[in-house]
Design a protein around this motif. Sequence first.
Motif, PDB file in Angstrom:
ATOM      1  N   PRO B 773       0.760  -1.007  -0.066  1.00  0.00           N
ATOM      2  CA  PRO B 773       0.141   0.200  -0.162  1.00  0.00           C
ATOM      3  C   PRO B 773       0.887   1.466   0.163  1.00  0.00           C
ATOM      4  CG  PRO B 773       0.104  -1.007   2.159  1.00  0.00           C
ATOM      5  CD  PRO B 773       0.683  -1.910   1.358  1.00  0.00           C
ATOM      6  N   ARG B 774       0.161   2.407  -0.157  1.00  0.00           N
ATOM      7  CA  ARG B 774       1.016   3.692  -0.079  1.00  0.00           C
ATOM      8  C   ARG B 774       1.558   3.875   1.154  1.00  0.00           C
ATOM      9  NH1 ARG B 774      -1.231   8.012  -2.969  1.00  0.00           N
ATOM     10  NH2 ARG B 774      -1.145   9.179  -1.087  1.00  0.00           N
ATOM     11  N   ILE B 775       2.958   4.454   0.999  1.00  0.00           N
ATOM     12  CA  ILE B 775       3.867   4.410   2.252  1.00  0.00           C
ATOM     13  C   ILE B 775       3.229   4.916   3.464  1.00  0.00           C
ATOM     14  CG2 ILE B 775       4.953   6.662   1.584  1.00  0.00           C
ATOM     15  CD1 ILE B 775       6.690   3.531   3.056  1.00  0.00           C
ATOM     16  N   GLU B 776       2.381   5.804   3.396  1.00  0.00           N
ATOM     17  CA  GLU B 776       1.969   6.455   4.587  1.00  0.00           C
ATOM     18  C   GLU B 776       0.889   5.508   5.311  1.00  0.00           C
ATOM     19  OE1 GLU B 776       1.720   7.746   1.831  1.00  0.00           O
ATOM     20  OE2 GLU B 776      -0.438   8.559   1.331  1.00  0.00           O
ATOM     21  N   GLN B 777       0.205   4.573   4.486  1.00  0.00           N
ATOM     22  CA  GLN B 777      -0.734   3.586   5.053  1.00  0.00           C
ATOM     23  C   GLN B 777       0.106   2.413   5.333  1.00  0.00           C
ATOM     24  OE1 GLN B 777      -3.409   3.627   1.693  1.00  0.00           O
ATOM     25  NE2 GLN B 777      -4.252   5.546   2.338  1.00  0.00           N
ATOM     26  N   LEU B 778       1.176   2.372   4.923  1.00  0.00           N
ATOM     27  CA  LEU B 778       1.832   0.912   5.307  1.00  0.00           C
ATOM     28  C   LEU B 778       1.831   0.604   6.721  1.00  0.00           C
ATOM     29  CD1 LEU B 778       3.622  -1.377   3.942  1.00  0.00           C
ATOM     30  CD2 LEU B 778       5.622  -0.047   4.616  1.00  0.00           C
ATOM     31  N   PRO B 779       1.223  -0.536   7.504  1.00  0.00           N
ATOM     32  CA  PRO B 779       0.918  -0.583   8.843  1.00  0.00           C
ATOM     33  C   PRO B 779       2.590  -0.781   9.297  1.00  0.00           C
ATOM     34  CG  PRO B 779      -0.105  -2.322   7.608  1.00  0.00           C
ATOM     35  CD  PRO B 779       0.720  -1.412   6.647  1.00  0.00           C
ATOM     36  N   PHE B 780       2.334  -0.301  10.926  1.00  0.00           N
ATOM     37  CA  PHE B 780       3.798  -0.661  11.454  1.00  0.00           C
ATOM     38  C   PHE B 780       4.208  -2.240  11.389  1.00  0.00           C
ATOM     39  CE2 PHE B 780       5.858  -1.139  15.797  1.00  0.00           C
ATOM     40  CZ  PHE B 780       6.968  -0.555  15.422  1.00  0.00           C
ATOM     41  N   MET B 781       5.481  -2.458  11.116  1.00  0.00           N
ATOM     42  CA  MET B 781       6.131  -3.688  11.163  1.00  0.00           C
ATOM     43  C   MET B 781       5.468  -4.499   9.855  1.00  0.00           C
ATOM     44  SD  MET B 781       7.865  -3.632  13.622  1.00  0.00           S
ATOM     45  CE  MET B 781       8.571  -5.257  14.197  1.00  0.00           C
ATOM     46  N   ALA B 782       5.337  -3.611   8.852  1.00  0.00           N
ATOM     47  CA  ALA B 782       4.886  -4.213   7.694  1.00  0.00           C
ATOM     48  C   ALA B 782       5.969  -4.165   6.790  1.00  0.00           C
ATOM     49  CB  ALA B 782       3.541  -3.839   6.868  1.00  0.00           C
ATOM     50  N   VAL B 783       6.052  -4.814   5.635  1.00  0.00           N
ATOM     51  CA  VAL B 783       7.227  -4.641   4.643  1.00  0.00           C
ATOM     52  C   VAL B 783       6.647  -4.742   3.248  1.00  0.00           C
ATOM     53  CG1 VAL B 783       7.604  -7.189   4.391  1.00  0.00           C
ATOM     54  CG2 VAL B 783       9.414  -5.625   3.700  1.00  0.00           C
ATOM     55  N   THR B 784       7.144  -4.028   2.340  1.00  0.00           N
ATOM     56  CA  THR B 784       6.907  -3.909   0.961  1.00  0.00           C
ATOM     57  C   THR B 784       7.939  -3.621   0.137  1.00  0.00           C
ATOM     58  OG1 THR B 784       5.103  -3.124  -0.481  1.00  0.00           O
ATOM     59  CG2 THR B 784       6.075  -1.614   0.939  1.00  0.00           C
ATOM     60  N   THR B 785       7.880  -3.601  -1.100  1.00  0.00           N
ATOM     61  CA  THR B 785       8.907  -3.460  -2.239  1.00  0.00           C
ATOM     62  C   THR B 785       8.088  -2.473  -3.255  1.00  0.00           C
ATOM     63  OG1 THR B 785       8.122  -5.275  -3.496  1.00  0.00           O
ATOM     64  CG2 THR B 785      10.058  -5.599  -2.097  1.00  0.00           C
ATOM     65  N   GLY B 786       9.017  -1.614  -3.624  1.00  0.00           N
ATOM     66  CA  GLY B 786       8.655  -0.699  -4.620  1.00  0.00           C
ATOM     67  C   GLY B 786       9.953   0.111  -5.011  1.00  0.00           C
ATOM     68  N   THR B 787       9.607   1.444  -5.387  1.00  0.00           N
ATOM     69  CA  THR B 787      10.771   2.347  -5.742  1.00  0.00           C
ATOM     70  C   THR B 787      10.723   3.444  -4.916  1.00  0.00           C
ATOM     71  OG1 THR B 787       9.681   3.544  -7.362  1.00  0.00           O
ATOM     72  CG2 THR B 787      10.765   1.471  -7.970  1.00  0.00           C
ATOM     73  N   VAL B 788      11.945   4.060  -4.652  1.00  0.00           N
ATOM     74  CA  VAL B 788      12.197   5.175  -3.666  1.00  0.00           C
ATOM     75  C   VAL B 788      12.995   6.189  -4.807  1.00  0.00           C
ATOM     76  CG1 VAL B 788      12.898   6.497  -1.852  1.00  0.00           C
ATOM     77  CG2 VAL B 788      12.053   4.423  -1.800  1.00  0.00           C
ATOM     78  N   ALA B 789      12.476   7.392  -5.180  1.00  0.00           N
ATOM     79  CA  ALA B 789      12.942   8.281  -6.199  1.00  0.00           C
ATOM     80  C   ALA B 789      13.683   7.533  -7.150  1.00  0.00           C
ATOM     81  CB  ALA B 789      14.474   8.825  -5.166  1.00  0.00           C
ATOM     82  N   GLY B 790      12.728   6.504  -7.584  1.00  0.00           N
ATOM     83  CA  GLY B 790      12.901   5.870  -9.056  1.00  0.00           C
ATOM     84  C   GLY B 790      14.050   4.619  -8.878  1.00  0.00           C
ATOM     85  N   ILE B 791      14.498   4.220  -7.481  1.00  0.00           N
ATOM     86  CA  ILE B 791      15.464   3.383  -7.270  1.00  0.00           C
ATOM     87  C   ILE B 791      14.596   2.095  -6.525  1.00  0.00           C
ATOM     88  CG2 ILE B 791      17.416   2.718  -6.186  1.00  0.00           C
ATOM     89  CD1 ILE B 791      17.894   4.712  -8.263  1.00  0.00           C
ATOM     90  N   PRO B 792      14.750   0.869  -7.036  1.00  0.00           N
ATOM     91  CA  PRO B 792      14.137  -0.130  -6.404  1.00  0.00           C
ATOM     92  C   PRO B 792      14.404  -0.363  -5.032  1.00  0.00           C
ATOM     93  CG  PRO B 792      15.784  -0.893  -8.160  1.00  0.00           C
ATOM     94  CD  PRO B 792      15.795   0.486  -8.126  1.00  0.00           C
ATOM     95  N   ALA B 793      13.486  -0.409  -4.105  1.00  0.00           N
ATOM     96  CA  ALA B 793      13.474  -0.501  -2.618  1.00  0.00           C
ATOM     97  C   ALA B 793      12.821  -1.536  -1.908  1.00  0.00           C
ATOM     98  CB  ALA B 793      13.455   0.687  -2.276  1.00  0.00           C
ATOM     99  N   ARG B 794      13.378  -2.181  -0.808  1.00  0.00           N
ATOM    100  CA  ARG B 794      12.410  -2.744   0.002  1.00  0.00           C
ATOM    101  C   ARG B 794      12.374  -1.860   1.220  1.00  0.00           C
ATOM    102  NH1 ARG B 794      15.335  -7.966   1.563  1.00  0.00           N
ATOM    103  NH2 ARG B 794      14.444  -8.682  -0.533  1.00  0.00           N
ATOM    104  N   LEU B 795      10.980  -1.577   1.544  1.00  0.00           N
ATOM    105  CA  LEU B 795      10.498  -0.760   2.548  1.00  0.00           C
ATOM    106  C   LEU B 795      10.182  -1.504   3.807  1.00  0.00           C
ATOM    107  CD1 LEU B 795       9.243   0.719  -0.292  1.00  0.00           C
ATOM    108  CD2 LEU B 795      10.228   2.420   1.323  1.00  0.00           C
ATOM    109  N   LEU B 796      10.754  -1.348   5.012  1.00  0.00           N
ATOM    110  CA  LEU B 796      10.464  -1.897   6.152  1.00  0.00           C
ATOM    111  C   LEU B 796       9.955  -0.684   7.170  1.00  0.00           C
ATOM    112  CD1 LEU B 796      12.024  -4.305   5.243  1.00  0.00           C
ATOM    113  CD2 LEU B 796      13.057  -4.610   7.616  1.00  0.00           C
ATOM    114  N   ARG B 797       8.433  -1.168   7.737  1.00  0.00           N
ATOM    115  CA  ARG B 797       7.972   0.163   8.652  1.00  0.00           C
ATOM    116  C   ARG B 797       8.198  -0.344  10.129  1.00  0.00           C
ATOM    117  NH1 ARG B 797       6.227   3.039  10.963  1.00  0.00           N
ATOM    118  NH2 ARG B 797       3.729   3.270  10.979  1.00  0.00           N
ATOM    119  N   ILE B 798       9.613  -0.413  10.262  1.00  0.00           N
ATOM    120  CA  ILE B 798      10.190  -0.631  11.722  1.00  0.00           C
ATOM    121  C   ILE B 798      10.749   0.753  12.218  1.00  0.00           C
ATOM    122  CG2 ILE B 798      10.389  -2.988  11.619  1.00  0.00           C
ATOM    123  CD1 ILE B 798      13.356  -2.578  10.668  1.00  0.00           C
ATOM    124  N   SER B 799      10.950   0.912  13.493  1.00  0.00           N
ATOM    125  CA  SER B 799      11.329   1.795  14.321  1.00  0.00           C
ATOM    126  C   SER B 799      12.142   1.686  15.153  1.00  0.00           C
ATOM    127  CB  SER B 799      10.064   2.759  14.676  1.00  0.00           C
ATOM    128  OG  SER B 799      10.710   3.964  15.099  1.00  0.00           O
TER     129      SER B 799
END
Lengths: 425, 986, 91
Positions: B773-799
Amino acid sequence: MFSSHSRPPRYSAFNLLRHALTGNRHWSRAWRNAAPKDGYDVIIIGGGGHGLATAYYLAKLHGAKRIAVVEKGWIGGGNTGRNTTIVRSDYLLEENSRLYECSLQLWEQLSDELNFNVMFSQRGTVLLAHNEAQLAGVAQLGNAMRLRGIDAELLSREELREFVPVLDCSSATRWPVVGGLLQPRGGTARHDAVAWGFARAADALGVDILENCEVTGIGTRAGRVTGVQTSRGWIGADKVGIAVAGHTSQVAAMAGLRLPIETHLLQAMVTEPVKPVLDTVIMAGAYDGYVSQTDKGEIIMGAELDMYPSYSQRGNLPRIEKIARYTLSLFPSFGKLRMMRCWAGINDMTMDGSPIIGTTPVHGLFVNGGWCYGGFKATPGSGYLFADLLASGKPNDILEPFALARFDNGRYIDEAGTGPVPFRH
Amino acid sequence: MTRRRRTGSGGQVDRRGAISFCFDKRRYQGLPGDTLASALLANGVTVVGRSVKYHRRRGIFSIGSEEPNALVRIGNDGQPNTRATMVPLIDGLEAWSQNRWPTLGFDVFAMLGALAPLLSTGFYYKTFMWPRRAWKAYEHVIRKVAGLGEPPVRADPDAYEHAFGHCDVMVVGCGPAGLSAARVAADAGADVWLVDESPWAGGWLNRERATIDSRTGSEWAAAEIAYLESLANVRVLLQTTAFGYYDHNLVALAQLPAAGSAGRQRLWRVRASRVILATGAIERPCVFAGNDLPGVMLAGAARAYVNQFGVRAGHRAVVFTNNDSAYRTAMDLHDAGVTVVAVVDCRTAADPGVEEEIRQRKIPILKEHVLVCAAGGSRLRHVRVRPAAGPAGRSSRLKCDLLAVSAGWSPAIHLHAQSGGASTYDEATASVIPADNRQATHLAGAVCGRFGLAHCLDDGARAGAAAAAKAGFSCQPPRAVARSRLPGDAGEVAPLWAVPDSASGTAFVDLQNDVTGGDVEQACLEGYESVEHLKRYTTLGMGTDQGKTSNINGLAILAGRRGRPIASIGTTTFRPPYTPVTMGAVAGPEVRERLEPVRRSPLHDVHAELAAEFDHNGLWLRPAYYPAAGESMRDAVERETRTVRTDCGIIDVSTLGKFEVQGPDAARFMERVYVNRLTRLASGRSRYGLMLREDGMIFDDGTVTRLDESRYFLTTSTSHAAHVHEQLDYFLEICCAGMEVAVTCVTEYWAAIAVAGPRAPAVLQAVGVDCSPRIEQLPFMAVTTGTVAGIPARLLRISFSGEWACEIYVPARQSTHVWNELRRHGALPYGLEAMDTLRIEKGFIGVGAEANGRTTPIDLGFARMTGKTERHIGQYGLQRVHRNAGNRLELVGLLADDPGAAMNQGAQLLATQGQRGFGSSIGHVSSAAYSPTLGRHVALALLAGGRSRTGDSVYVADPLRGSKRDLRASVCAPCFYDPDGTRLQP
Amino acid sequence: MHLIECPWCGPRAQVEFTYHCDSEGLPRDWESEHETELHERMLNRTNAIGFHVELWNHAGGCGSWLLIDRHNRTHDIRSVAYACNGRSGGK
C-alpha cells in the motif's frame, strides 16, 4: 615422623656482606632436596606459584604440619615461569574483584613476608580505551573498583600522553587512544622469584618440596582420597589439592573428573634489553594485548590466544606478528628493537573465563585451576584462599562463587560476557 | 701501537678501495668486504663495549651472530644492540658503543666491578627489601644501570615487507654442506631455496685455508654459488636468517636489504616440502679467570679475521685449546706474520698432521697444559699457564696481546630443536647433537657433530639427494665428491669446560650477562640446580646471544658440580628466534593506520561532505553526529534528536548485518534460531527478534522479516554481524543438518536508510515512493517493495526511534541518490549519538550496553517472548540460569531527582547514599542521555532485582569522574517516551 | 602455523581457518537432546593430551565446516573431513 632441619638464615644486607667476604662459597640451599615420606596430612599437586603459596599459607596460618608439594619437573616451571608478570585487580564482577584484590593486598607485603625480594613493582597498569564505548566500559570498571575501595583513575588522552610519553596518543593510527583506566597499585613482579620465595619460606616451615615427582594417579577409597601415586612411589594423604595450571584436566581425570576447561596457548615475547623507556604496564583493549618493560630492560609483550587448543608450548608466527603489529601501532619508536625470545604459556581456559576453586565429588580432593590467563597475579591470593579451603574443608565467602557447582546452577562468572566459548574470554 | 694490523695480502677484502666510518665520533678507514668488527680490529680498536652487570671492558670475541660482546648502536637514534660482527661495512657508517657513561674509555659504573662479591648471583632477591616501601627507589636506579643500548626516540621511519614462499627444498646454511646439498637437489630439478645469515656465501670456507678440488675454499664456494644462481629453480638469499622453524615445515626468514641499499627488511614465511639444516657449529670458549678481556677471542674467529679480512687481531698470540681445530689458528696467524708464542693444549696428543705443521713453524706446543688466567686492562698483556696435572699455584707467564681459545664446537641445533627434533649428548665431540627429526627435515655437516670438510661435502650431497627424492624428484647419484683438504678437522675434543681452580670472580661463563663460574657454583649451592633454575637464577644464556657460546659450559659446570653426566642434566629449550629479529620486520607493513582495514558505508562520502564526526564501531566508521558550523557536540545531538521527534530525520544504517534465509525449511530454521515465536509471522511482516547463545544469554537483537513462505530477511547489530553469520552457518550445518535452507550474507549488497519522524511520510511522498500500500498507509511492522526516487527498494516499517519510521533498503551503489533526494525534500541527517538518545528515551536495549553477554531476555524484560516450547537456541541455558536465579540484574529506567543532573554510563548504583565497600553496588547505569524531548537526563540501568524496586530511590555514584556526592534517582519502567507506542502507527 | 588439507581447496595455512570446538561439544541430535545433555556438551571436556576430532571452519576460504583429527601437542593432523557428509563441499 617429621624430620627436623635447621632454619636457613634470613637474607639481609649483613648476610650478603658476610657471604661476600667468604667468597660466596657458603650459601645454603634455598629449599631442601626433600625425600618423599610415606604419608602427609596434605599433598599439593603442582609446584608452581599457586601450589607453593598454598603450602606456605597452610603451614604458616593453619598450623598444618605434614605438608608436601609434589612437582613433576622443577618448581615454577609451568605458567609461573612463562607469564608476562602483570599484577592488578581491575575486575568488574564482584566475585573476581574480591579474589584479585585479596591477592593484590598480599602482593604488597610479599617480599617482606617471604624475606625474598619478588620485585613487586607498583608501576601502575593502564587499560587503554580506543573509542567512546570502550571509554564508558572502563569508566564502569573504574567506578566499580572505586566503590570497593580499590584504586582507579580515569586518564584523558592528554593525561596519558604525559604519563606514558612513549605511547602514541596521536590520531595517526587505526585506533587512536582516547583515554585509559589507571590502577596505580598494579604493576609487575619477578615471576620466578615468586616460586622460589614461597618455596624457601614454605620449606623453612617444614613443607617438603618434592621435585621430579610426577603424579601418575590419585588414590581413592569409598569416595575419599587416600593419596597419590607418583614417579617416586606411593604417597598417602588425607587431603590432596590440585594446583597444576595447564594440566588441570589431566590431573583431575585421574580422579575421574571432567572439567569445563579447554587448554589453549598464549604467546608472549621479549625484545632485546634497552635503557628505560616504558615505566608502566599498558594493556590495549583493542586486542587484549599488554606491554611493559622488565627491570632488565626487555620490552615484554603478550596478547590473545592462538584460538585453537594446544599443549605444545611453542611459538606460532602469525600470532607473534599480530602482537608486533599492535605493539608498534601503540609504540612506533619500538620498530627498531629486536624480538629476542618467544614462548607460549598453556592456559586452562574455563567455559566462563573464571577460575575453579573448590571441593570435588571426591571427599578430601580439592581443585584449584582454570585460571585462564589471570593466574600469576592471583598467586598469593590463590594460595591463601586455597589453604583456607584445604584446612577447613569449606569454601569461605570469597571462594564460594568459584565452586565447580556454579556451572550446574548457571551462575557463571563471565567477566568478558562472551559465553561458553573458552578461547573468547 | 705502530705495527699494522692489516696484512699485506690475502683475504676477500678489496685493498684498492677505502671506506670511511665512525665509531664513537672517531673516524676510521676500512676496506670493501669488511664487517664493522673486522674494520675495528684492523684499526686496533680493542674495546668496543661494556658488559651488562659490571661494566667491564669488552672486545670483539667472535666472528658471527653468536657475538656476546661487540654490541653497538648503528646510526644516530638508530638500531641498538647490533652485533658488529654482522654489519657489512659501508661508507659513512656511524656506530656507537653502548652501556657506558660518560664514555667507553671511562665508565663510572665500572666501579661496580669492585663490588662484585656483594653483587653475587641473585643478590637482588636477597636485598633491597628495607625499608619496606623503598623497592621502587632501588628499582629506579637498577633499571637505569641495566638495559643495554639506548632505545630509539623517534618513530621508526623504515618500512618493512612480508612475503610468502613455497619450495621443494629449503637449505639453511651456505657453508660446504649447504652448498653441496643445494647443488644436488637443484640438479635433480627441485625448487631450492638456499639461505644464509652472512652477506657472503661459503660459510667457513671463506674463513679457512681449505682446498677443494685444488681451488681455495672461497673460490670453490664462489663458483658453486654462481652456478646455483644461474639456475632458474634456485633462489639464494644472503643476509637472510632462518630464525624460526614452525609446525608443518614452515620456516621463517628475516632478510636484510643489501648493505647501503634502500631496500626493505623482509620477513618470509616459507613452506618447504623438505628442509635441510646445514647450520654448522658454534665454537665455545673456556672458563678461566680473565677470559673476557679484550684480546681474548675464539680461536676460529682469530684465524677467520686473518683469512677472510686480512686482519691480525693481535701481534703476539697464544692459542689455548682442547681440540685440533685451533692448531689451524696457530698456523694461519703465524703465516700471516703474527708471533705465535705457544699452543697450549690440555690434551696429551693432537693429530700428528697438525702437530707436524706447528713444529715446522717452530711454535712451541705446551701439551697437558692449561691456561690459568689472562691479565690486562683495555688490552690483554699476558696469560699464565701451568701443567694440567700440576699444582694449582705454579704457573708461568706468557706475554701476548691475543689469546685464541677453543674448547670445542657446539652444533647449531637451534632450528632442529625448534622443529621438535630430539637431541642427545655426544661424548666424542663433547656436544649436544641432533637425534631424531620430528618434521620433514634432513641434517648435514657440522650441525650433526660431523666436522670434517670432506664429511660436510659428503653429508650435504647425501642430504640434498634424499630431500630431492622425498620431494618427488628422481636423483642422479651424487657427483663424485670433491677432494678436499683442511688439516685437523676431525672434531674430537677432550672435554674442558672450565679450568679447575681458576673459577674466580672474573672467570666468565656468559660474557654478555656477566655470569661467572662462581655464580654457577653458588646457584648449585643454593639449590638452583635444574638447568632452567640455573638459567633463570643466574641469567645465564638470557642475553641477546641467548647463550650461543655459554650455555653448554654452564651445563657442564652444573653437571660437574652435581656429579652427574652432562647427558642427564638436560638442556634449556631452544626458542625462536635463532637470532633477534627487528620488530618492524616481524610486524610488517600492516601497522598504525594500516593496522586493520577500515569499513566504510556506501554513503561514507556523503557523510564526509556533510562534515560528520565519525566514530569507530568495530571496523566500521560511522557518523556520530553532524555539527553545523560552530555547533558543539551536545547542541548538534540535541538538534538531531529534536528533528526526529518533531520533523524528519534520516540515518545511514547500512552497517547492520543483513542476511537472507531461504528454502523449504526456512520457517523451521527461524523458529530454532530466535527465542521468540515466529511461526505465525505472516509474509510481508517484520518482528523484533532476539537471538540467544546456548547458555541462555542474549547474543544479538535485530529484525526478522518474512518476505514469503520460504524466505526471510534478517538484520543484526553492526558489531555482531560476523559472529551472527558464523552462528547461523554453524547451526545450520551442525545442528539442523537435514534442513533445506540456505543462509546468505547480503550486508554488502544493500544500503539502508532509516527515515524517521512525524514528517517522514510527507518527505517520502515528496521524494516519490511507489509501493503498495501507499507508504503512509503501510502498517507498523509491515514490509513492501517498490521504488524510492526511482530506485528499486525494500521498505520496512520498523522503528528504532519510537517515531513513525521506515527503513529503506536500496542497492548499495544507488544509495547516494536516494539519500540526496531525501535531503533535498527536507530530511535532516542524524548520527549514532542522536540514535542512542532516541533509543534510550524509548528504553530499547543496546548491544554491548544492556545486552552485555551476561543478561538474559528475562533480565531485560522480554519474558513474554520466552515461553516457546519448541526447541530453540538458548532454551535450556535460559532454564538453567533462571531455575535458581538469585538477585539478577534487571533492566530499569532511572530518573534523577534533580532533572538537570547528569547520570553517566558506567556509574554505579547504591541502596544508600555514600555507601562504599564490597557488596555496596547493586547495579550500574548501562545507558544514559540528556533527553531534549523531556528536558531532563534519563538513564537505563541494570539493577539487582530491579523490577521489584520500581518507585524506590537509588543512588548513582560516579566517583571516577569526580562526582563528590551520590545522586538520588528513582527507579521507573525502562521507557520514558510514548510508552503505548501510539506514535509508531500510521 | 598448521598446514591444513581442506578437502575442497587443498592445503591451506591455518590462519584461513577458525577453530570452533572439540567434537565433544557437538550435539548428537540437536533436535532431541535434553537439558543435561546440552550442558554436558556445552561445558565439559576431556581435554586430554592427544588426538582430538575438532570442528573447524574454513572461514577464509570455501567456508566448509570440517572435522579435523589433530594432535593437540604435536599438531600432527591425521585426517580432515567434511563435517556433514560432503554437504559443505558444494559451497
